[in-house]
Write an enzyme that holds these catalytic residues in place. Structure first.
Site, PDB file in Angstrom:
ATOM      1  N   PRO A 138     -37.174 -21.696 -18.868  1.00  0.00           N
ATOM      2  CA  PRO A 138     -38.045 -20.711 -19.514  1.00  0.00           C
ATOM      3  C   PRO A 138     -37.315 -19.403 -19.835  1.00  0.00           C
ATOM      4  O   PRO A 138     -37.599 -18.779 -20.859  1.00  0.00           O
ATOM      5  CB  PRO A 138     -39.166 -20.510 -18.486  1.00  0.00           C
ATOM      6  CG  PRO A 138     -39.247 -21.828 -17.781  1.00  0.00           C
ATOM      7  CD  PRO A 138     -37.808 -22.277 -17.664  1.00  0.00           C
ATOM      8  N   TYR A 139     -36.385 -19.002 -18.976  1.00  0.00           N
ATOM      9  CA  TYR A 139     -35.588 -17.801 -19.274  1.00  0.00           C
ATOM     10  C   TYR A 139     -34.881 -17.965 -20.611  1.00  0.00           C
ATOM     11  O   TYR A 139     -34.957 -17.090 -21.486  1.00  0.00           O
ATOM     12  CB  TYR A 139     -34.569 -17.559 -18.162  1.00  0.00           C
ATOM     13  CG  TYR A 139     -33.496 -16.564 -18.543  1.00  0.00           C
ATOM     14  CD1 TYR A 139     -33.795 -15.202 -18.652  1.00  0.00           C
ATOM     15  CD2 TYR A 139     -32.189 -16.979 -18.808  1.00  0.00           C
ATOM     16  CE1 TYR A 139     -32.812 -14.293 -19.020  1.00  0.00           C
ATOM     17  CE2 TYR A 139     -31.207 -16.080 -19.171  1.00  0.00           C
ATOM     18  CZ  TYR A 139     -31.516 -14.732 -19.278  1.00  0.00           C
ATOM     19  OH  TYR A 139     -30.553 -13.838 -19.646  1.00  0.00           O
TER      20      TYR A 139
END
Length: 303
Positions: A138-139
């Protein structure tokens, strides 16, 4: 010149703000001193700098009077699955959207610090900028979203923006959750190092001073997107062996399964930034590791 640096109390941001000030520029920093790691470390990084507390996600942004904005602030770390994801949306995507909107409104050039995490499991190595992105965390997804927001503001509102994809920065002041700081600190205090994965995962390690030099070159004459990566690739096992040799100590290792979202390999193709901006990394992995060991061991000794 008068520059604004977001994330100026962080690892790379504090080095960048210092370098700009040393070169005679007027520098104003912004940082919201989140609790992702001990804010006291950020206070230490910011000592001697003009760093003002502001949350980019909801604070008032006025960039008039600045010659450029270095947007380095964000929520770091690939361990971004699960309940923490809203923080990544707020501190990366939402905050960056507000920075880009304010910069476009005020007519200020922006350098945005993206990440090699956007490549994920890349199709080829070394990885050039036109490689299709496949982020694994997700980063990385939020950093890619920020790049796309920057492009949208450039196309629709004339935002003057340069995107830099940093590859695995290391050196003094590196965040305490990052591998090299954990290795050095563990060697210094005699604890146990938790290694996630088999240690064969490799990185295009880039010394923070070289990152800073590329970032300044980008605001002066950059155009588009650039990889900023070290000349030497090394695995975690090789990096650990180098730290052991430099420190004269043996690391007590405890091995764990790999972390979801962690890339197996990064290796930067830096042809574009070399040819267009004349940038190249100057600090070898060994010299950079020695500098980081000296910094980390001194901190442990003073504590």
């Amino acid at each position: 010149m008068r520059y604004l640096v977001t994330g100026a109390a962080g690892f790379i941001g504090s080095h960048l703000a210092e370098r700009l000030a040393e070169e005679g520029h007027e520098v104003v920093g912004l940082d919201c001193f989140t609790d992702y790691y001990d804010p006291a470390l950020k206070e230490e990084n910011a000592r001697g700098l003009d760093v003002r507390r502001l949350d980019l996600a909801d604070g008032e942004l006025d960039f008039r009077g600045f010659d450029g904005v270095f947007h380095l602030a964000g929520q770091p770390g690939v361990r971004s699955f699960g309940d923490v994801f809203p923080l990544y949306l707020r501190r990366n995507v939402h905050a960056s959207q507000r920075v880009f909107e304010a910069a476009a409104r005020d007519g200020v050039r922006v350098v945005f610090a993206s990440s090699s995490s956007i490549y994920g499991a890349a199709e080829r190595y070394p990885t050039p900028e036109d490689t299709p992105p496949h982020p694994l965390s997700p980063y990385g997804i939020t950093k890619l979203a920020c790049e796309q927001l920057a492009d949208a503001y450039a196309r629709q509102f004339g935002l003057d923006v340069v995107v830099l994809r940093y590859f695995n920065a290391f050196g003094p002041r590196q965040r305490p959750d990052m591998a090299f700081t954990r290795i050095a600190s563990t060697l210094a205090d005699g604890g146990t190092f938790e290694l996630y994965g088999d240690g064969d995962q490799s990185r295009s390690w880039t010394y923070v001073g070289d990152i800073v030099a590329g970032t300044i070159a980008a605001i002066e004459r950059g155009n588009g997107t650039y990889n900023v990566g070290g000349a030497h690739e090394a695995s975690m096992n090789e990096a650990i062996a180098l730290f052991e040799r430099i420190s004269g100590r043996t690391l007590d290792l405890r091995r764990h399964d790999a972390v979801p979202g962690d890339q197996k390999r990064t290796k930067a193709d830096t042809s574009r930034i070399r040819s267009e901006l004349g940038w190249e990394p100057h600090v070898s992995l060994e010299d950079g590791v020695r500098a980081q060991w000296e910094w980390a061991s001194a901190r442990v000794g003073s504590a």
